[in-house]
Design a protein around this motif. Structure first.
Motif, mmCIF file in Angstrom:
data_model
loop_
_atom_site.group_PDB
_atom_site.id
_atom_site.type_symbol
_atom_site.label_atom_id
_atom_site.label_comp_id
_atom_site.label_asym_id
_atom_site.label_seq_id
_atom_site.Cartn_x
_atom_site.Cartn_y
_atom_site.Cartn_z
ATOM 1 N N ILE A 1 -0.119 85.404 -52.084
ATOM 2 C CA ILE A 1 -1.324 85.172 -51.484
ATOM 3 C C ILE A 1 -2.300 84.558 -52.530
ATOM 4 N N ALA A 2 -2.667 83.462 -52.385
ATOM 5 C CA ALA A 2 -3.780 82.869 -53.487
ATOM 6 C C ALA A 2 -4.904 83.445 -53.320
ATOM 7 N N PHE A 3 -5.811 83.667 -54.446
ATOM 8 C CA PHE A 3 -7.160 83.942 -54.103
ATOM 9 C C PHE A 3 -7.974 83.162 -55.009
ATOM 10 N N VAL A 4 -8.612 82.314 -54.559
ATOM 11 C CA VAL A 4 -9.468 81.195 -55.384
ATOM 12 C C VAL A 4 -11.114 81.996 -55.461
ATOM 13 N N ASP A 5 -11.468 82.226 -56.605
ATOM 14 C CA ASP A 5 -12.824 82.678 -56.891
ATOM 15 C C ASP A 5 -13.660 81.568 -57.219
ATOM 16 N N GLY A 6 -15.064 81.889 -57.414
ATOM 17 C CA GLY A 6 -15.927 80.763 -57.975
ATOM 18 C C GLY A 6 -17.243 81.557 -58.342
ATOM 19 N N ASP A 7 -18.283 80.567 -58.025
ATOM 20 C CA ASP A 7 -19.616 81.613 -58.364
ATOM 21 C C ASP A 7 -20.565 81.384 -57.155
ATOM 22 N N LEU A 8 -21.386 82.236 -57.269
ATOM 23 C CA LEU A 8 -22.685 82.220 -56.186
ATOM 24 C C LEU A 8 -23.420 80.750 -56.378
ATOM 25 N N LEU A 9 -23.586 80.291 -54.978
ATOM 26 C CA LEU A 9 -24.421 78.933 -55.235
ATOM 27 C C LEU A 9 -25.832 79.524 -55.565
ATOM 28 N N VAL A 10 -26.205 78.168 -56.495
ATOM 29 C CA VAL A 10 -27.719 78.683 -57.156
ATOM 30 C C VAL A 10 -28.635 78.308 -55.956
ATOM 31 N N LYS A 11 -29.692 79.126 -55.558
ATOM 32 C CA LYS A 11 -30.663 78.788 -54.563
ATOM 33 C C LYS A 11 -31.661 77.732 -54.990
ATOM 34 N N SER A 12 -31.629 76.654 -54.224
ATOM 35 C CA SER A 12 -32.543 75.748 -54.649
ATOM 36 C C SER A 12 -33.141 74.946 -53.389
ATOM 37 N N GLN A 13 -34.395 74.302 -53.667
ATOM 38 C CA GLN A 13 -34.849 73.743 -52.725
ATOM 39 C C GLN A 13 -33.884 72.542 -51.939
ATOM 40 N N THR A 14 -33.165 72.009 -52.684
ATOM 41 C CA THR A 14 -32.136 70.843 -52.359
ATOM 42 C C THR A 14 -30.939 71.350 -51.760
ATOM 43 N N GLY A 15 -30.520 72.327 -51.982
ATOM 44 C CA GLY A 15 -29.121 72.564 -51.867
ATOM 45 C C GLY A 15 -28.265 72.064 -52.754
ATOM 46 N N ALA A 16 -28.798 71.836 -54.081
ATOM 47 C CA ALA A 16 -27.742 71.187 -54.943
ATOM 48 C C ALA A 16 -26.862 72.317 -55.209
ATOM 49 N N GLY A 17 -25.520 71.520 -55.437
ATOM 50 C CA GLY A 17 -24.460 72.642 -55.827
ATOM 51 C C GLY A 17 -23.557 72.752 -54.673
ATOM 52 N N TYR A 18 -23.714 72.472 -53.357
ATOM 53 C CA TYR A 18 -23.252 72.937 -52.378
ATOM 54 C C TYR A 18 -22.053 72.169 -52.280
ATOM 55 N N SER A 19 -21.915 70.864 -52.377
ATOM 56 C CA SER A 19 -20.905 69.892 -51.882
ATOM 57 C C SER A 19 -19.811 70.066 -53.146
ATOM 58 N N GLN A 20 -20.519 70.509 -54.449
ATOM 59 C CA GLN A 20 -18.981 70.637 -55.407
ATOM 60 C C GLN A 20 -18.507 71.926 -55.192
ATOM 61 N N ALA A 21 -19.367 73.198 -54.657
ATOM 62 C CA ALA A 21 -18.692 74.494 -54.690
ATOM 63 C C ALA A 21 -17.817 74.179 -53.471
ATOM 64 N N ASN A 22 -18.294 73.343 -52.406
ATOM 65 C CA ASN A 22 -17.528 73.413 -51.194
ATOM 66 C C ASN A 22 -16.255 73.130 -51.326
ATOM 67 N N GLN A 23 -15.706 72.544 -52.425
ATOM 68 C CA GLN A 23 -14.327 71.928 -52.692
ATOM 69 C C GLN A 23 -13.329 73.057 -52.305
ATOM 70 N N ARG A 24 -13.673 74.183 -52.913
ATOM 71 C CA ARG A 24 -12.710 75.306 -52.521
ATOM 72 C C ARG A 24 -12.557 75.575 -51.205
ATOM 73 N N ARG A 25 -13.337 75.485 -50.315
ATOM 74 C CA ARG A 25 -13.467 75.678 -48.956
ATOM 75 C C ARG A 25 -12.497 74.522 -48.411
ATOM 76 N N ARG A 26 -12.918 73.393 -48.796
ATOM 77 C CA ARG A 26 -12.385 71.903 -48.126
ATOM 78 C C ARG A 26 -10.906 71.755 -48.659
ATOM 79 N N VAL A 27 -10.521 71.868 -49.738
ATOM 80 C CA VAL A 27 -9.305 71.527 -50.082
ATOM 81 C C VAL A 27 -8.582 72.472 -50.989
ATOM 82 N N GLY A 28 -9.024 73.610 -50.999
ATOM 83 C CA GLY A 28 -8.342 74.618 -51.849
ATOM 84 C C GLY A 28 -6.848 75.019 -51.072
ATOM 85 N N TRP A 29 -6.911 74.828 -49.714
ATOM 86 C CA TRP A 29 -5.536 75.192 -49.175
ATOM 87 C C TRP A 29 -4.483 74.245 -49.401
ATOM 88 N N GLN A 30 -4.884 72.931 -49.755
ATOM 89 C CA GLN A 30 -3.927 71.965 -50.008
ATOM 90 C C GLN A 30 -2.986 72.235 -51.151
#
Lengths: 477, 477
Positions: B162-191
């Motif tokens: 079983i693979a476990f891919v870690d990462g970091d907490l998203l920084v809280k921000s007004q704009t949600g900056a960082g989400y798209s980048q962090a979301n790569q592990r959710r989006r394509v990690g399985w591939q």
């Protein structure tokens, strides 16, 4: 008698001449409840503690290497072994486990969902002591606005039904005021539902948070023993949801299956770490926390923090060039959550030497900063407490009235036997957000706030342990 | 041409003389992008909206009476019926459902726990599109610090693991900056995990909170389709726990069983509520939110709030003595979470009249206050946007650069076809605490903040709908 000599039992017991002498001295000279040298050492302990991560590293180790540790479980056994290993590594003079037996309640698996007016998962957990559902229960819900409404239910009036007892969010407060009162629905709600014939009771969690976590916790048994029905706490947002649907006049139906049950006698134990006193080894200053936790979270705030704070405080004292006069004992109590079982076992096992227990206190209200020192000691020892509070004041700690010191849950059986108690009251503002939930995990602890706790305990316990003042409360005739 | 007449298409399309005239006028006279009467009406709408609880009552009704509403589910069908009933009760001129078909992914039941170095429950959920485990998977874990480390894994190197891919907490921000980048592990990690032969992938949730909730969300498919392995997101505290154990060199083992799977074609739909324009009924100002939600919470913040804000805003405009010139259309998009399916269906169904869509915008970033108006419109219409921003300024809203208006997820297919977009940017500071978790429930919405949103939408949409300014971006050759 040297003027700088600490108070002795002679003063503490109130021998007339002694008291008179002391009162004269107090007006004319430096107070000697704590010597300047002791204050200096205590202040140095505070500095050392604030710069140390020992406390945090202990709770990190406990929650990471052991994880959840339900009273009586295999995990709690691993925690005891961990405690022994820790005590030895920190140079305690004597490390031991005092075992006891206890009945084991197992949470088991729970499935609970709303099935009318539509299907929706509910976030719930069985309350401690609850019975299993023999098969799946699918029944209409009778709504009770609060425990008072449920308490008025007529015998037999809930046959075939599931009772839901609502309530309100706990108000967030420094002192945790309101918990005991709100907790009645968790403690005794089942007794009313069961006598009315309900198939199960669902309870709004007792907590100050609005997160989708149920708060577990033990129920109270009655003369007939434990609940014969499943009793499930649901999260505050889920309870809000049921309330809104009820207020809309929607028919509520819940389906649940719970495997929680009693599983017979098992072993538990208290871990005892002693720093043997250099002059009065038989006089014991008892501090501690409880080693067990509820099984949903990893027991960081409740009560890995308390174990860590008190163990780290004693360990810092152990590094002083000389042991304090009295013995400092850290007790990691077992099976607190499930009925103070370790605490009662300790009181029973030590019943013949409780008079040697100078004072007892537990850290079991989270990991936020300490704001107040309270005590319930010999009035003649109040001076010592006041002096300690002055040493603690740079930590933001104030002296509180003497009438409210309970000592902590695991200290109750000792206090009942006359052991004096003090308490370093923690800010409990966030405590009931996390209390008994899956969310009680290490990330909730602020290392700096934990270090403030260690500092306060180290200084306080050192000054008491190195003192000759008797804290014992004279027996009233 | 009256000086107070609004800008017309002649200016907007940049006819030389017209532009010249306008520039002269702009320097010499009152700007007429919005008339004083329109500003007065808009300001009155703001006041009415701030005093109204209509927005909150809509999201309360949706989350309470319908509950979770996964795209394609029976609950989403109930939500459409709710939307139609709501639209009729609020005096929209035309209310309809535009159906479409879609593949249905069902989360099913998940069991996941740590089994080495000891047994501990993990709080997880399947990611959208994940395959079921055919039987229970019990395997050792290979730890990857982040998606970059996982992306470098060699083909075949994770067989039996079983693979476990870690990462970091998203920084809280007004704009949600960082989400798209962090979301790569959710989006394509399985591939990466799948090509390396892993039995399953476990992913640290993409969120800014430290609560014991997993964050769900859709994965991306690749050329071969969806994941063939189970993919499970676990909560941030659980991921912290695995990281600490890994760092201690402890062997990690996870047991999991997941029933998530694709279940074939089903129906979904968009609910359309129109206020027919009094002068240019074919010109459409499109606002909306998405009606579907993830199934763990009740979709209050994502996106019951957006549905409520835009519906309430239009409903307040509907109470004016006269309809604005253009049609105001509220679209409650279906099946957004599972791939913008309602949005693509809308763009397809309306492909022949998209040139009539004056502007489009969606509210889908929570329920906190709006702080910025951005636009991506005809440069000649920027004046209108600037004037609108001035009317909104008492709400604490500032005008932002024109280069960053996306319009919202469901607007993407329309923007791709050249429909102008604006966005009333919400403060997203707490959004990724709740996003796609069981904790997205009504209690997280502050009614006053929601009302500020309704006020901003009502004023903005009214001014655009009652304007003659063309917002369409000239095609570049």
């Amino acid at each position: 008698m040297r003027l700088t000599e600490p108070l002795t039992k002679r003063f503490a017991y109130g021998i007339a001449l002694g008291v008179l002498s002391f009162q004269l001295l107090a007006q004319q000279t430096v107070v000697t409840a704590v010597t300047e040298a002791q204050k200096e050492t205590a202040t140095q302990l505070i500095q050392t503690a604030l710069e140390s991560d020992l406390g945090f590293s202990i709770v990190e180790s406990l929650t990471t290497e052991i994880g959840p540790r339900l009273g009586g479980s295999e995990a709690e056994k691993r925690a005891r072994d961990w405690g022994v290993k820790l005590g030895k590594s920190l140079d305690f003079d004597k490390v031991s486990i005092e075992e006891f037996t206890m009945p084991f309640w197992d949470r088991g698996h729970l499935h609970i969902e709303l099935t009318s007016p539509y299907q929706q998962a509910l976030y719930g957990t069985a309350l401690g002591g609850a019975a299993p559902s023999k098969k799946n229960i699918d029944a209409s819900v009778v709504y009770f606005r609060d425990i008072h409404a449920l308490a008025e239910v007529k015998n037999g009036s809930l046959v075939g039904k599931i009772a839901f007892v609502d309530g309100d969010l706990l108000v967030k407060s420094q002192t945790g005021a309101g918990y005991s009162q709100a907790n009645q629905r968790r403690r005794v709600g089942w007794q009313h539902a069961q006598r009315a014939g309900a198939k199960a009771l669902v309870v709004r969690s007792v907590g100050s948070d609005s997160h989708r976590f149920p708060h577990s916790g033990m129920m109270s048994k009655n003369d007939d023993g434990w609940a014969k029905i499943p009793v499930i706490a649901i999260s505050n947002p889920d309870a809000d949801h049921l309330r809104r649907l009820h207020n809309l006049g929607k028919p509520l139906n819940i389906s649940l299956h719970s495997e929680s049950k009693w599983k017979g006698e098992v072993s538990s134990g208290n871990v005892i770490l002693d720093l043997i006193g250099s002059e009065k080894p038989d006089e014991i200053v008892l501090i501690g926390g409880h080693l067990d936790s509820w099984d949903l979270g990893t027991g960081a705030v409740d009560d890995g923090a308390g174990v860590a704070i008190t163990t780290a405080a004693a360990a810092l004292i152990a590094k002083l060039p000389k042991r304090p006069k009295r013995t400092i004992r850290v007790v990691m109590f077992g099976a607190e959550e499930v009925g103070l079982l370790g605490a009662f076992a300790y009181a029973k096992q030590h019943k013949d030497n409780l008079s040697n227990h100078v004072v007892a206190t537990e850290s079991d209200f989270g990991a936020q900063t300490i704001w107040q020192l309270v005590s319930n000691v010999n009035p003649q020892a109040t001076e010592l407490m006041d002096e300690i509070a002055k040493v603690l004041s740079p930590l933001g700690i104030v002296r509180g009235g003497a009438d409210i010191a309970g000592g902590g849950p695991d200290i109750i059986p000792l206090a009942q036997q006359g052991v004096p108690t003090i308490r370093l009251n923690q800010n409990g503002r966030d405590y009931f957000d996390l209390h008994h939930t899956p969310d009680d995990t290490l990330d909730k602890i602020n290392p700096d706030e934990l270090a403030q706790n260690v500092a306060a305990y180290a200084a306080t316990i050192y000054m008491i342990a190195d003192s000759d003042v008797d804290l014992k409360i004279p027996k009233t005739k």
